[in-house]
Write a protein that holds these residues in place. Sequence first.
Motif, PDB file in Angstrom:
ATOM      1  N   GLU A 120      -2.159   3.449  11.175  1.00  0.00           N
ATOM      2  CA  GLU A 120      -3.515   3.577  11.719  1.00  0.00           C
ATOM      3  C   GLU A 120      -4.415   2.564  10.994  1.00  0.00           C
ATOM      4  O   GLU A 120      -5.032   2.886   9.977  1.00  0.00           O
ATOM      5  CB  GLU A 120      -4.054   4.995  11.521  1.00  0.00           C
ATOM      6  N   PRO A 121      -4.491   1.333  11.491  1.00  0.00           N
ATOM      7  CA  PRO A 121      -5.281   0.294  10.801  1.00  0.00           C
ATOM      8  C   PRO A 121      -6.773   0.645  10.692  1.00  0.00           C
ATOM      9  O   PRO A 121      -7.434   0.252   9.732  1.00  0.00           O
ATOM     10  CB  PRO A 121      -5.069  -0.953  11.661  1.00  0.00           C
ATOM     11  N   GLN A 122      -7.298   1.392  11.687  1.00  0.00           N
ATOM     12  CA  GLN A 122      -8.711   1.774  11.611  1.00  0.00           C
ATOM     13  C   GLN A 122      -8.980   2.706  10.428  1.00  0.00           C
ATOM     14  O   GLN A 122     -10.027   2.631   9.785  1.00  0.00           O
ATOM     15  CB  GLN A 122      -9.138   2.460  12.917  1.00  0.00           C
ATOM     16  N   LEU A 123      -7.982   3.564  10.153  1.00  0.00           N
ATOM     17  CA  LEU A 123      -8.103   4.455   9.005  1.00  0.00           C
ATOM     18  C   LEU A 123      -8.089   3.645   7.709  1.00  0.00           C
ATOM     19  O   LEU A 123      -8.861   3.915   6.782  1.00  0.00           O
ATOM     20  CB  LEU A 123      -6.960   5.481   9.007  1.00  0.00           C
ATOM     21  N   MET A 173       5.135   0.133  10.444  1.00  0.00           N
ATOM     22  CA  MET A 173       5.693   0.143   9.085  1.00  0.00           C
ATOM     23  C   MET A 173       4.690   0.776   8.133  1.00  0.00           C
ATOM     24  O   MET A 173       3.518   0.460   8.129  1.00  0.00           O
ATOM     25  CB  MET A 173       5.965  -1.306   8.638  1.00  0.00           C
ATOM     26  N   ARG A 174       5.170   1.713   7.313  1.00  0.00           N
ATOM     27  CA  ARG A 174       4.278   2.429   6.407  1.00  0.00           C
ATOM     28  C   ARG A 174       4.010   1.600   5.143  1.00  0.00           C
ATOM     29  O   ARG A 174       4.711   0.630   4.855  1.00  0.00           O
ATOM     30  CB  ARG A 174       4.890   3.771   6.013  1.00  0.00           C
ATOM     31  N   LEU A 175       2.983   2.019   4.364  1.00  0.00           N
ATOM     32  CA  LEU A 175       2.618   1.341   3.122  1.00  0.00           C
ATOM     33  C   LEU A 175       3.810   1.341   2.183  1.00  0.00           C
ATOM     34  O   LEU A 175       4.429   2.365   1.937  1.00  0.00           O
ATOM     35  CB  LEU A 175       1.441   2.061   2.464  1.00  0.00           C
ATOM     36  N   ASN A 176       4.159   0.183   1.668  1.00  0.00           N
ATOM     37  CA  ASN A 176       5.304   0.032   0.782  1.00  0.00           C
ATOM     38  C   ASN A 176       5.115   0.854  -0.481  1.00  0.00           C
ATOM     39  O   ASN A 176       4.108   0.722  -1.170  1.00  0.00           O
ATOM     40  CB  ASN A 176       5.450  -1.453   0.417  1.00  0.00           C
ATOM     41  N   LEU A 177       6.068   1.748  -0.806  1.00  0.00           N
ATOM     42  CA  LEU A 177       5.934   2.650  -1.961  1.00  0.00           C
ATOM     43  C   LEU A 177       5.865   1.873  -3.260  1.00  0.00           C
ATOM     44  O   LEU A 177       5.160   2.267  -4.194  1.00  0.00           O
ATOM     45  CB  LEU A 177       7.103   3.639  -1.990  1.00  0.00           C
ATOM     46  N   SER A 178       6.615   0.770  -3.347  1.00  0.00           N
ATOM     47  CA  SER A 178       6.568  -0.010  -4.598  1.00  0.00           C
ATOM     48  C   SER A 178       5.185  -0.595  -4.818  1.00  0.00           C
ATOM     49  O   SER A 178       4.724  -0.734  -5.950  1.00  0.00           O
ATOM     50  CB  SER A 178       7.619  -1.125  -4.556  1.00  0.00           C
TER      51      SER A 178
END
Length: 590
Positions: free
Chosen positions: A75-78, A1-6
């Motif tokens: 990518e949690p390491q990023l 799941m990508r970073l929530n835009l809101s």
Amino acid sequence: MRLNLSLIILILSIIPFQSFSQQGDFQDLKSDILNAKSDQEKMERIIILGMNYGREFPDSLHYYSDSLMSSGFQEPQLATAGQTFLEGVENYNRGNLQEAIEKFEVSSAQFNTQENTNLFLRSQNLLGISYLRIGSAEEAINIFEDIITIATPEATEHQSALLAAHGNISNAYKRLGQYAQAIYHIEESMQYADSTRKNMSLNFSYLNMGQMLVDLELYERALNAFSMVNENQMAGTSMLAAFYNNKALVNERMDQNDSAAHYYAKTLEMDDSPQVLNQKVRPATFLAFYYADNSEFEKSAHYLELANNYCDDFCPEPARLRILQAAIRHYRKQEQFEKALTFAAEFESRINELGMVHLNMNGFEEIASLYEQMGEMDKALEYQKIHNELNSRSNEQTRAIRISEQQAMLNQLEAERELSKAQETSSFYQRLSLNQWIAGVVLLAIAGAFYKYYRREKEDRALKEGELSKLQEEIKDLQTNTIEEQSVSEFLTLKSKAVLRLDRIRYIKSDGPYIEVFTEEKSRPEIDRNTLKGILAELPDKIFIQVHRSYIVNINFIQAIYASKLVLKDGTELNVSRTFKSKVEEALKL
């Protein structure tokens, strides 16, 4: 799941902005983050925004780093590396430099492991700057050199990293006093300044480079650097005052006093903020000197008063001593000798009381000129000797050696750069197709033929001009020798109007702008304002010969000559330079 835009929008919305231009930049950066197509691209844009706005709004930066850990990056390491980096930026902006260094070292290692070159270069750059701010210039240089080695000059995304690395390594070398390397890297940084950053980057770079070129006594190059500065795009009056002050200084060093006065006057027009105020004593004292020398004493008095006003609250000792020198000249030029002597006594008292003879600058020479104008030549010579002795001390010699070494190193670095460019050009031509190569050879052959013809014509013309010049010199020498033979007199008239018999002069000694003439009749020498070169031109060369950079001797008084000295008939011993020894021996044989 990508970073929530809101969540991103919420984070961005808490950062205020202070001007219309900042608002525009802020909105652009926000759009870039929202439109990113990958985690890596998004991270890069968040970091750019954090670096741009973190200084003014460090609290907002803290929210960034927290949000990265709670977000849904694939990518949690990023995300971890990004959070560490932003924590480093936050500590850096708060002045916690040691903590910032620790964070940047960790984030650099993390980005390097992920083979994310762009973010690795950004982290390394701030790591180097942090080391520079804590005074570890050598460590900073190693880091910036790594960036220059790793970054690819042809890659557009690496241009800003190279610009920053070359600019920052220049500052590090400048702090170490290694101006040759500093100037070289400033010149390198300029080629990476794109059109959007030129006004901000290049103005400062040219100003910084000009200052160092002045210190290296490369005055023409310094003027060229200053000529590239756009004074209408300076960031604040402090930098503009520095620009005028430095441009005046280089003109002063080149004895272009009218131009120096113009720019010193412009420095004084700047507002009286604390940073600018510190730059105003020297301009005021220079203008006091300048107008005293031009007999405009009302203006000279005005600038003396102005310099004293600037020194009311706080005044470094060198500035106070310079004001005293200006006062000596102001009253000396008006022949108000009593007042001039008062300031001379105060100057000498401060120098001796504080034990700061190294700050005398040209103060003792100014006092020597005062006594000369008063007709007291013995006192003038006494102070001139003090000035000469102080200027010949080891620190002055060490500075001259350092400047010479730095000039040589700068020439070497620039020559190596030109050689590298030539090799790149050569490599480019090697990659050309056969037809292009043949066409190039033909064109070069034609150009070579024209060049040979031009060179042959130039050499013929130079040869003829040389023969003509040589003939003119021979005629001139012949005329000069004839005149000298006709005008040889038995007497020498000094500028002081003293008339001395040539056959009674034993030797002449130089002391800066003064000479001492030792004769048979007097136990004390005659003192005159002249140079050895000047007085030698007035003496018959068959009788008088220079034996050392400080001595001329009447050969009729020489009794013996040894390896490094000669002895006169009255027992006086004088040094003989290796340069002049063979000529002395030849003269004695004749």
